[in-house]
Enzyme design. Structure first.
Site, PDB file in Angstrom:
ATOM      1  N   GLU A  33       2.004 -10.058  -5.906  1.00  0.00           N
ATOM      2  CA  GLU A  33       2.382  -8.589  -4.775  1.00  0.00           C
ATOM      3  C   GLU A  33       3.877  -9.532  -4.189  1.00  0.00           C
ATOM      4  OE1 GLU A  33       0.050  -6.886  -3.417  1.00  0.00           O
ATOM      5  OE2 GLU A  33      -0.465  -8.234  -2.813  1.00  0.00           O
ATOM      6  N   ASP A 171       0.816   1.236  -6.295  1.00  0.00           N
ATOM      7  CA  ASP A 171      -0.067   1.894  -5.694  1.00  0.00           C
ATOM      8  C   ASP A 171      -0.383   2.796  -6.404  1.00  0.00           C
ATOM      9  OD1 ASP A 171       0.467  -0.640  -4.460  1.00  0.00           O
ATOM     10  OD2 ASP A 171       1.064   1.071  -2.415  1.00  0.00           O
TER      11      ASP A 171
HETATM   12  C1  GLA Z   1       3.026  -2.233  -0.838  1.00  0.00           C
HETATM   13  C2  GLA Z   1       3.639  -1.054  -1.592  1.00  0.00           C
HETATM   14  C3  GLA Z   1       4.108  -1.476  -3.497  1.00  0.00           C
HETATM   15  C4  GLA Z   1       4.064  -3.277  -3.386  1.00  0.00           C
HETATM   16  C5  GLA Z   1       3.009  -4.112  -2.401  1.00  0.00           C
HETATM   17  C6  GLA Z   1       3.336  -5.358  -2.247  1.00  0.00           C
HETATM   18  O1  GLA Z   1       1.772  -1.055  -1.917  1.00  0.00           O
HETATM   19  O2  GLA Z   1       3.739   0.205  -1.802  1.00  0.00           O
HETATM   20  O3  GLA Z   1       4.831  -0.875  -3.950  1.00  0.00           O
HETATM   21  O4  GLA Z   1       5.202  -3.592  -3.589  1.00  0.00           O
HETATM   22  O5  GLA Z   1       3.326  -3.564  -0.631  1.00  0.00           O
HETATM   23  O6  GLA Z   1       3.127  -5.971  -3.404  1.00  0.00           O
END
Ligand code: GLA
Length: 388
Positions: A33, A171
């Site tokens: 994460e 994501d």
């Molecule tokens: C959000 C962002 C991702 C990532 C997560 C943390 O979902 O869109 O790109 O940085 O937070 O891991």
């Protein structure tokens, strides 16, 4: 009626045309994460909750968007594309249209109906799902023949430029590239990736939604990203080869970031978490290879500890949920998931322990926090696909 049937019916009634319909899922992330924008690795997967977008082209330059679930409409024209500040959902679609135009692909206008079962603000990437569905549908309609990776990058750019969140690539990548029963081991620097089977024999993935809506824009996400870049800059003054936190280690952080001693060492603590999280993910991938879900699960608890105490992106409700399950023998791993400040925890739970857990944790959470606790048993599914 299924979401697909509903959205098709609504579209045909409203626009008297047959649309292209695309489904694009939300995502989970097993471990890794806040590592994506630090050039690290992530281990996400697409889930069985998706956004559905129905689109057909127009000829008059008008963009007519409908959010079916919200009963809202938004009208603009391709000549006047810009981020909207009053409502958020049109931005994900307009941001995609803007990416096509930037590439030199003219859009003659379009009608779109959106419906989604990915809960909003729950850390399941509801916005990436809409972006990926929209880019995929427009790619079909405009016959632009873009590959999936190009579309992932356009979807990420839409989020940056129209939603104002300077997100990493996880994501959009997971939503577009997901594969049934597999997690994606993604190197966010090279964008090399491998699918790893994720077949939990006797266990399920259970998401517990705090119902604390995270708002990444107004929250700290962009600030934190800048702090990571600041740490890199401090290190670069001594180690010019370092490009991102991925290239650093504890010794470098102790030597070049710790002495800066800023604001209770917040940048140091955050950088340390990233370095540890990248190591943890790599070790977690070995656990996965060996089928050692217990060890992987323990690392998820460790990630939560780090996100809460070092990275500072948890909240009391998320901490409460992880704390509640940590001594439950049926739960082998749990942690907050996604950007943070609310949303869901992800839990790996023995089949037979799920119902008894929900029976106890739901009323306890609701009494402690005066918010509903919603839960989802999710499965890992394919990424973005055209349905018609
Ligand atoms: C959000 C962002 C991702 C990532 C997560 C943390 O979902 O869109 O790109 O940085 O937070 O891991």
């Amino acid at each position: 009626m299924s979401i697909f049937d509903n959205i098709a019916k609504e579209f045909i009634e409203q626009f008297q045309a047959f649309p292209v319909i695309v489904r694009s899922p939300g995502r989970i992330n097993i471990i890794g994460e806040h590592t994506d924008y630090n050039d690290g690795f992530v281990l996400p997967a697409a889930i069985d909750k998706a956004a559905y977008v129905a689109i057909s082209l127009r000829t008059d330059g008008v963009v007519h968007l409908v959010a079916k679930d919200l009963n809202e409409t938004f009208l603009t024209s391709v000549g006047d594309l810009k981020p909207v500040s009053t409502v958020s959902w049109p931005n994900y679609m307009l941001g995609i249209a803007a990416q096509f135009i930037k590439r030199g692909n003219a859009i003659p206008g379009f009608n779109a109906v959106l419906s989604s079962e990915v809960p909003i603000g729950a850390g399941l990437s509801s916005s990436a799902a809409v972006e990926c569905a929209t880019v995929f549908a427009l790619n079909e309609l405009l016959n632009t023949k873009l590959d999936r990776l190009t579309m992932v990058k356009m979807a990420q750019k839409a989020e940056h430029e129209y939603a104002g969140v300077m997100c990493g690539i996880m994501d959009q990548f997971a939503s577009m590239m997901g594969k049934k029963d597999h997690v994606i081991m993604l190197d966010c620097r090279s964008l090399d990736y491998e699918y790893r089977p994720f077949l939990l024999d006797g266990y399920k993935i259970l998401l517990l939604n705090t119902n604390v809506k995270h708002s990444l824009v107004s929250s700290e996400y962009n600030t934190i990203k800048k702090q990571c870049a600041q740490a890199v800059e401090w290190i670069q003054q001594h180690q010019p080869d370092v490009i991102a936190l991925r290239d650093t280690n504890q010794v470098m952080l102790d030597e070049f970031v710790l002495p800066k001693n800023n604001n209770n060492n917040v940048i140091y603590k955050r950088s340390r978490f990233v370095v540890q999280e990248i190591e943890r993910l790599l070790a977690g991938c070995q656990d996965l290879e060996q089928g050692n879900f217990k060890a992987l699960g323990q690392k998820m608890f460790d990630t939560h500890f780090g996100l809460s105490n070092m990275y500072g992106v948890s909240c009391k409700e998320l901490d409460w949920l992880v704390d509640y399950v940590k001594d439950n023998e049926g739960v082998i791993g749990a942690r907050m998931m996604g950007g943070g400040f609310g949303g869901c925890t992800i839990n790996l739970v023995k089949d037979e322990a799920i119902e008894p857990l929900i029976e106890k944790i739901k009323p306890a959470y609701e009494a402690a926090h005066e918010r509903p606790l919603i839960y989802y048993k999710v499965s890992i599914e394919n990424g973005t696909e055209r349905l018609r």
